[in-house]
Design an enzyme around this catalytic site. Structure first.
Site, short mmCIF file in Angstrom:
data_model
loop_
_atom_site.label_atom_id
_atom_site.label_comp_id
_atom_site.label_asym_id
_atom_site.label_seq_id
_atom_site.Cartn_x
_atom_site.Cartn_y
_atom_site.Cartn_z
N ASP A 252 0.85 -1.19 0.00
CA ASP A 252 0.00 0.00 0.00
C ASP A 252 0.88 1.24 0.00
O ASP A 252 1.89 1.29 0.71
CB ASP A 252 -0.93 -0.01 1.21
CG ASP A 252 -2.09 -0.98 1.04
OD1 ASP A 252 -2.46 -1.28 -0.10
OD2 ASP A 252 -2.63 -1.43 2.07
N ASP B 34 -6.61 -1.30 -5.14
CA ASP B 34 -7.76 -0.91 -4.31
C ASP B 34 -8.64 0.10 -5.04
O ASP B 34 -9.87 0.05 -4.93
CB ASP B 34 -7.29 -0.32 -2.98
CG ASP B 34 -6.51 -1.31 -2.13
OD1 ASP B 34 -6.76 -2.53 -2.23
OD2 ASP B 34 -5.64 -0.85 -1.36
#
Length: 184
Positions: free
Chosen positions: A128, A146
């Site tokens: 991330d 995402d």
């Protein structure tokens, strides 16, 4: 526009999944090995892009919002399996769908699931990188996969609410039995 291409709905869905997967993985690999975000974070901290957006590195061993953190291999393999099952189910849904908006949305979700699944295989966790924040408010840290998943899910919701092409199919066709009755 995408809708006027010669691509079938099925081909569009799979192409979007492939492009989403490749773009997600290429960006992550560049951030890890080209930009070397890990070293930058250790020596300089987050990379400030704007007053409300930073590039960071977080190894997410859980799922969305960092829920269900998995520190052992069994949990990791279960999440890899879940991503694989989701990708297969999405692939079947794309195969069966004839609506381009649906397959576009499913392709985005599938590309995101595959991208995050490969992260777990290669790195043991999802990479991330993006962090939005305003004052003391901090949004969760996420990646391009995402984004694809959220946009795809939003498109599916919008399509279910507003009907897309299906709304036109609900209009009643002229009743031909009246013409036949009038002509007799």
């Amino acid at each position: 526009m995408v809708w006027r291409t010669g691509l079938s709905a099925r081909s569009l869905g799979y192409l979007v999944a492939l492009i989403g997967f490749v773009v997600d993985q290429a960006f992550k690999l560049w951030m890890l090995f080209g930009f070397q975000i890990d070293a930058v974070m250790r020596f300089e901290g987050p990379v400030r892009i704007t007053p409300f957006f930073d590039l960071v590195l977080v190894w997410n061993r859980g799922i969305s919002y960092g829920l269900f953190q998995q520190d052992d291999d069994l949990g990791r393999y279960m999440l890899i399996g879940l991503a694989g099952i989701a990708a297969i189910a999405l692939g079947i849904w794309i195969w069966k769908s004839h609506d381009k908006l649906t397959t576009l949305a499913l392709g985005l979700i599938m590309g995101g699931a595959l991208g995050n699944g490969l992260d777990r295989i290669l790195h043991g966790a999802v990479v991330d990188l993006f962090h939005f924040h305003v004052g003391s408010f901090s949004w969760y840290i996420f990646n391009l996969a995402d984004v694809w998943i959220v946009v795809g899910a939003a498109l599916l919701v919008l399509e279910s609410l507003f009907g897309g092409r299906k709304a036109g199919k609900l209009k009643k066709a002229p009743d031909s039995s009246r013409k036949d009755a009038a002509n007799e």
